[in-house]
Motif scaffolding. Structure first.
Motif, PDB file in Angstrom:
ATOM      1  N   THR A  89     -32.722   5.524  12.739  1.00  0.00           N
ATOM      2  CA  THR A  89     -33.723   4.499  12.432  1.00  0.00           C
ATOM      3  C   THR A  89     -34.911   5.104  11.691  1.00  0.00           C
ATOM      4  N   GLN A  90     -35.357   6.251  12.173  1.00  0.00           N
ATOM      5  CA  GLN A  90     -36.491   6.896  11.506  1.00  0.00           C
ATOM      6  C   GLN A  90     -36.126   7.313  10.086  1.00  0.00           C
TER       7      GLN A  90
ATOM      8  N   SER B  12     -33.973   5.910   8.153  1.00  0.00           N
ATOM      9  CA  SER B  12     -33.909   4.691   7.345  1.00  0.00           C
ATOM     10  C   SER B  12     -35.304   4.202   6.979  1.00  0.00           C
ATOM     11  N   ASN B  13     -36.208   4.259   7.957  1.00  0.00           N
ATOM     12  CA  ASN B  13     -37.578   3.821   7.689  1.00  0.00           C
ATOM     13  C   ASN B  13     -38.237   4.695   6.630  1.00  0.00           C
TER      14      ASN B  13
END
Length: 534
Positions: A156-157, A159-160
């Motif tokens: 997730t990180q 991707s962010n």
């Protein structure tokens, strides 16, 4: 949450000297709290804070109070991004005049008699190139190799951060777009160049090609319109930059691209934005909730105090005789009549068609004379009450000097009028019928839903569009660019009060269509050359 950044954002500066375009304007740390790059990025939320730093440069000037600046040797008041942009796009035109001509640079701007030594040019040039430097450093520090070396493995990180990188590339493209428009050239530097690199000079064609390619490359990976956190950009904002470039392409590169402009506008207009039912809700302390706001420069009376465009305009709108500051959400006396309207703008609302136009209601004549024969006489000339530090529900902002009102860099009404102009100029994919529909939507909004001021296709001329853009978008940072595009800025076909330093206006030379490269910037970067006529 309205504001995504706080004053501490400039930890992005770290212990590095992020050089903009001139050696004496290096972005330097101001205190012992600045960490090294590795120490900074080892903290939780570091990449979000670094991203906020790149956005924050558009609103803040330094790491301390509103008067601080991380640009050495430049005053915060003459280097705030939005304020300088507003000065250059509006104060140089027929819309507004500044009373206090002892304020550095303002006299020359509003009388169109500037030189390369004007401090506001230096402030805008340096702040904009500082944005490039900050963007480049974020991109250097967030490569896959850097993330891997720091043990960043969370999907997730990752991707962010990938999304952050695309947004930062758009912010860098915005900076180069401003340089292309205002100065006609820029030192070109990317994340692939070392710190303190003196970039080669790129001309308008080179900048146009770079920005176009960069935006087209990142748009697919940006968040869809209206889905990002407020204050962060999305696909629509990037498309608005492209649309502006294409609208002005004949000026920038000598090739019309109105059809390409329409293609971008159709994507923006179809993205779910709607006109606010009340025109003035675009200029209130809670204008971040306006459904037509595409991208704005944030302002907050507590968190992001700055002497930016809305703080300047709202305090400056307060009349010298009226003392109407309380109604605008600032001190009763404000800045004592700092801003007034030039006659030629006021006259754009003459006639029965504007009898009930809400946009006209913001013009306050009172007992004033429309003429400004003495700029220092703050009682001459009408005043404006368009922007307010008061919410749409009547609640004043928490600070009576620093306002909560965001500056609308791009909004839907502008897209409507851009489409109409492209239609009149013969763009493929645009129809006069649709253009009339868009213009009448703005007219009806201004007349509380009444269609009495609506136009027909026969009314839709280029002269009409230029005037309507001023009526709808005055004091929003568009006027100089519009006048140049319509061949009304230089020469003598259209004069306004104090143009060329004449009380009734006189012709000015064509070289003034671009601003000079600041003397200090040329001295520091031998790759830069001065624009013709300076």
């Amino acid at each position: 949450m309205k504001n995504m950044f706080k004053k501490s954002i400039y930890l992005l500066g770290l212990s590095l000297a992020l050089t903009s375009c001139t050696k004496d304007l290096d972005v330097l740390p101001e205190d012992d709290d600045i960490f090294t790059a590795e120490a900074f990025y080892s903290q939780p939320g570091a990449y979000e804070r670094a991203l906020a730093g790149v956005y924050g440069n558009l609103s803040l000037t330094g790491t301390q109070d509103a008067g601080s600046s991380f640009l050495q040797g430049i005053d915060a008041g003459t280097s705030q991004y939005g304020r300088c942009l507003w000065y250059l796009q509006n104060l140089t035109t027929d819309e507004v005049i500044w009373s206090y001509e002892n304020d550095p640079g303002t006299r020359e701007l509003q009388r169109t008699i500037w030189t390369a030594n004007n401090p506001i040019f230096l402030g805008m040039f340096s702040r904009t190139m500082a944005e490039v430097a900050l963007a480049n450093e974020f991109l250097r520090q967030s490569t896959p190799a850097k993330l891997s070396s720091r043990g960043v493995t969370d999907a997730t990180q990752l991707s962010n951060i990938a999304t952050y990188r695309q947004e930062v590339r758009v912010l860098r493209a915005l900076a180069y777009y401003n340089m292309m428009d205002l100065f006609g050239k820029a030192p070109f530097v990317t994340e692939n160049d070392p710190l303190n690199f003196r970039g080669p000079e790129y001309n308008r064609q080179q900048l146009f090609t770079y920005i176009e390619n960069e935006l087209n490359a990142v748009i697919p990976d940006l968040k869809a319109p209206r889905t990002n956190v407020y204050g962060r950009l999305d696909q629509a904002m990037a498309r608005m930059i492209l649309a502006k470039m294409y609208l002005n392409a004949e000026v920038f590169i000598g090739t019309p691209k109105y059809t390409e402009c329409v293609a971008q506008l159709n994507q923006v207009i179809g993205a779910g934005y709607t006109l606010s039912s009340n025109y003035f809700n675009n200029f209130t302390a809670d204008n971040h909730i306006s459904p037509e706001m595409i991208f704005s420069l944030q302002s907050d009376g507590v968190v992001t105090q700055n002497f930016g465009p809305t703080t300047v305009m709202i305090n400056g709108q307060v009349g010298s005789m009226e003392s109407n500051g309380v109604s605008l959400g600032v001190g009763a006396g404000g800045w004592g009549g700092a801003l007034r309207l030039r006659k030629q703008f006021v006259q754009k609302f003459e006639g029965s068609a504007f009898a009930s136009d809400a946009r006209k209601s913001a013009i306050l004549p009172g007992s004033r004379n429309i003429e400004i024969t003495d700029i220092a006489n703050r009682d001459q000339g009408y005043i404006l009450a368009k922007y307010k530090n008061v919410s749409s529900t009547g609640v004043a902002g928490p600070n009576s000097t620093f306002v909560d009102t965001d500056f609308p860099l791009f909004r839907l009404a502008d897209a409507y009028l851009m489409y109409a102009e492209c239609a009149v100029r013969g763009a493929s994919g645009a129809t006069l019928a649709q253009a009339v529909t868009y213009v009448n939507a703005l007219r009806e909004r201004a007349n509380n839903g009444n269609s009495s001021a609506n136009i027909s296709a026969a009314d839709l001329t280029l002269d009409f569009i230029l005037d309507e853009r001023s009526r709808e978008l005055h004091w929003e940072g568009h006027r100089r660019q519009d006048l140049i595009r319509f061949n009304k800025f230089t020469g003598g076909s259209y004069n306004w009060a104090w143009k060329g330093n004449g009380v009734n206006g006189i012709a000015i030379s064509n070289n003034l269509k671009v601003f000079p490269i600041p003397t200090n910037s040329i001295a520091a970067n031998p790759n830069l050359t001065q624009n013709p006529g300076y």
